[in-house]
Design a protein around this motif. Sequence first.
Motif, PDB file in Angstrom:
ATOM      1  N   ARG A 129       0.855  -1.203   0.000  1.00 54.16           N
ATOM      2  CA  ARG A 129       0.000   0.000   0.000  1.00 54.16           C
ATOM      3  C   ARG A 129       0.888   1.250   0.000  1.00 54.16           C
ATOM      4  O   ARG A 129       0.602   2.229  -0.667  1.00 54.16           O
ATOM      5  N   PRO A 131       3.905   3.166  -1.401  1.00 51.63           N
ATOM      6  CA  PRO A 131       4.634   3.037  -2.672  1.00 51.63           C
ATOM      7  C   PRO A 131       6.064   2.532  -2.454  1.00 51.63           C
ATOM      8  O   PRO A 131       6.778   3.059  -1.601  1.00 51.63           O
ATOM      9  N   GLY A 153       3.287  -2.678 -11.370  1.00 52.38           N
ATOM     10  CA  GLY A 153       3.259  -1.444 -10.574  1.00 52.38           C
ATOM     11  C   GLY A 153       3.056  -0.196 -11.412  1.00 52.38           C
ATOM     12  O   GLY A 153       3.028  -0.253 -12.648  1.00 52.38           O
ATOM     13  N   GLU A 154       2.892   0.923 -10.731  1.00 54.13           N
ATOM     14  CA  GLU A 154       2.786   2.227 -11.396  1.00 54.13           C
ATOM     15  C   GLU A 154       3.894   3.122 -10.845  1.00 54.13           C
ATOM     16  O   GLU A 154       3.701   3.781  -9.823  1.00 54.13           O
ATOM     17  N   HIS A 173       3.643   2.541  -7.158  1.00 54.71           N
ATOM     18  CA  HIS A 173       2.302   2.483  -6.549  1.00 54.71           C
ATOM     19  C   HIS A 173       1.565   1.215  -6.971  1.00 54.71           C
ATOM     20  O   HIS A 173       1.887   0.594  -7.973  1.00 54.71           O
ATOM     21  N   ASN A 174       0.531   0.926  -6.192  1.00 52.20           N
ATOM     22  CA  ASN A 174      -0.455  -0.120  -6.531  1.00 52.20           C
ATOM     23  C   ASN A 174       0.124  -1.517  -6.682  1.00 52.20           C
ATOM     24  O   ASN A 174      -0.324  -2.279  -7.535  1.00 52.20           O
ATOM     25  N   LEU A 175       1.095  -1.850  -5.865  1.00 53.65           N
ATOM     26  CA  LEU A 175       1.601  -3.226  -5.855  1.00 53.65           C
ATOM     27  C   LEU A 175       0.903  -3.974  -4.721  1.00 53.65           C
ATOM     28  O   LEU A 175       0.738  -3.422  -3.629  1.00 53.65           O
ATOM     29  N   GLU A 176       0.506  -5.204  -5.007  1.00 49.43           N
ATOM     30  CA  GLU A 176       0.048  -6.078  -3.918  1.00 49.43           C
ATOM     31  C   GLU A 176       1.112  -7.156  -3.836  1.00 49.43           C
ATOM     32  O   GLU A 176       1.168  -8.051  -4.685  1.00 49.43           O
TER      33      GLU A 176
END
Length: 219
Positions: A129, A131, A153-154, A173-176
């Motif tokens: 959550r 980055p 990712g972003e 960003h946006n990695l799980e």
Amino acid sequence: MSKQEELKRAAAEAAYEHVRDGEYLGVGTGSTVNHFIDVLAERKPEIPGCVSSSKATTERLRAAGFDVVDLNSSGALGVYIDGADEANAHLELIKGGGGALTREKIIAGAARTFVCMVDDSKRVDLLGRFPLPVEVIEMARSSVARALVKLGGEPELRTGFISDNGHPILDVHNLEIMNPIELEDAINALPGVVTVGLFARRPADVLIVGAKGGVDVIT
Ligand code: 5RP
């Protein structure tokens, strides 16, 4: 002091229990570490000096009266104390919000015991959550960013920031992050990556969590 700062201070006080007289001490970077340096300044342990993970920490340690030496001259390091941006139940971490991830990873890797201090807002079930910082060689900024997109990712360039080592940082960003070790290895393998802020191959040995009900120590 805000509630969150009080929890960081409580974690820093508990971390002090790991300081060993007569041994060089590794010191990380960030606001929780700043509380820890305040504790060191108050309690004045009999340590020969510190190994620091950033210019900012070096300045604070010196201002508090501690000698700061290079990792090359400290010899084997006993304890390294630092904060984190996220920590999971396996004591795997995301670090580098303050941009000091490369030196932090080097010192954590060299230390016998890595003690991590956080307030309870940093505890997560799944990393990602926050980055994920990736320090890169400037000429590889775009190629690494494209590869990070392929990994799901972003990436976003941290604007107006260059690390103490002279490199830019991409915040992903946006990695799980289901498998932290696998992702750490995959990002490390990209040409031009200096350091990824995933500390999974070398997680913390002790996690000290400042929480409303008191301090939790997880090993
Ligand atoms: C710096 C770090 C810090 O440990 C992390 O960003 C946590 O900082 P803070 O204690 O200010 O919340 O990895 O590179």
